[in-house]
Design a protein around this motif. Structure first.
Motif, short mmCIF file in Angstrom:
data_model
loop_
_atom_site.label_atom_id
_atom_site.label_comp_id
_atom_site.label_asym_id
_atom_site.label_seq_id
_atom_site.Cartn_x
_atom_site.Cartn_y
_atom_site.Cartn_z
N UNK A 69 6.13 -2.22 3.98
CA UNK A 69 6.01 -0.78 4.18
C UNK A 69 6.65 -0.06 3.00
N UNK A 70 5.80 0.47 2.13
CA UNK A 70 6.26 1.17 0.94
C UNK A 70 5.53 2.50 0.79
N UNK A 128 5.31 7.00 6.62
CA UNK A 128 4.59 7.48 7.80
C UNK A 128 4.66 6.45 8.93
N UNK A 129 4.39 5.20 8.61
CA UNK A 129 4.39 4.17 9.66
C UNK A 129 5.78 3.95 10.23
N UNK A 130 6.80 4.00 9.38
CA UNK A 130 8.17 3.87 9.90
C UNK A 130 8.49 5.02 10.86
N UNK A 131 8.02 6.23 10.54
CA UNK A 131 8.27 7.38 11.41
C UNK A 131 7.61 7.19 12.78
N UNK A 132 6.61 6.30 12.82
CA UNK A 132 5.91 6.01 14.07
C UNK A 132 6.42 4.73 14.72
N UNK A 133 7.52 4.19 14.18
CA UNK A 133 8.15 3.04 14.80
C UNK A 133 7.85 1.68 14.18
N UNK A 180 -1.77 -1.51 17.38
CA UNK A 180 -2.18 -0.18 16.95
C UNK A 180 -1.19 0.92 17.25
N UNK A 181 0.01 0.56 17.68
CA UNK A 181 0.99 1.58 18.07
C UNK A 181 1.31 2.55 16.93
N UNK A 182 1.57 2.04 15.76
CA UNK A 182 1.94 2.92 14.65
C UNK A 182 0.75 3.75 14.17
N UNK A 183 -0.39 3.09 13.92
CA UNK A 183 -1.56 3.82 13.43
C UNK A 183 -2.06 4.86 14.43
N UNK A 218 0.85 -1.19 0.00
CA UNK A 218 0.00 0.00 0.00
C UNK A 218 0.89 1.24 0.00
N UNK A 219 0.81 2.04 -1.05
CA UNK A 219 1.71 3.18 -1.20
C UNK A 219 1.06 4.53 -0.94
N UNK A 220 -0.24 4.59 -0.81
CA UNK A 220 -0.94 5.87 -0.67
C UNK A 220 -0.68 6.50 0.70
N UNK A 221 -1.32 7.61 0.97
CA UNK A 221 -1.14 8.35 2.22
C UNK A 221 -1.83 7.67 3.40
N UNK A 222 -1.34 7.95 4.58
CA UNK A 222 -1.89 7.37 5.81
C UNK A 222 -3.37 7.69 5.97
N UNK A 223 -3.78 8.91 5.64
CA UNK A 223 -5.20 9.28 5.78
C UNK A 223 -6.07 8.44 4.85
N UNK A 224 -5.58 8.17 3.67
CA UNK A 224 -6.33 7.33 2.73
C UNK A 224 -6.43 5.90 3.26
#
Length: 141
Positions: free
Chosen positions: A121-122, A128-133, A94-97, A42-48
């Motif tokens: 994670x692409x 975004x998810x990597x930035x959240x750990x 749910x830690x990253x989300x 899944x490559x789109x934005x976190x909000x999507x």
């Protein structure tokens, strides 16, 4: 032939705030689309991504409103999609989300999909998810 729909459930959920009276077919198709995309990266934005997860919420909320014959008609398909989603995602409670979307209101047992992130994670979602750990996770054996 597609399993039956029940428009009454969609109307009830629309009355509870969903943007329109969706059908089971529409939401199963949306869930299937998300599952397939997550499996492939899944490559789109976190909000999507979080918006797309709500298709599974709709199915969860509709389940108690649908007549038995509709549940029987769709149950296997939804279970198959759920199993595929579990296989394509990693549990992190749910830690990253939760860094991007308020998930504590979702029951951890009933709305388990909010407690997982894609294994692959692409793209924007991956960054975004990597930035959240979050980290890329190997597939379960």
């Amino acid at each position: 032939m597609e399993p039956q729909d029940d428009p009454a459930a969609g109307e009830v959920l629309h009355g509870r705030g969903w943007r329109k009276a969706f059908t089971v077919t529409e939401m199963v198709d949306q869930w299937a689309s998300l599952v397939g995309t997550v499996e492939n990266g899944y490559e789109d934005f976190i909000d999507e991504y979080t918006n797309n997860l709500y298709s599974r919420n709709w199915l969860h909320e509709a389940w108690v409103l649908l007549p038995g014959h509709v549940l029987v008609a769709w149950n296997q398909r939804i279970q198959e999609l759920d199993n595929r989603f579990r296989a394509a995602t990693a549990f992190d409670d749910g830690q990253a989300l939760s860094q991007f979307h308020w998930i504590s209101r979702f029951d951890p047992d009933d709305m388990w999909w909010w407690r997982r992130h894609p294994r692959i994670l692409v793209g924007d979602l991956g960054r975004a998810l990597r930035s959240a750990g979050a980290i890329d996770a190997p597939s379960d054996p």
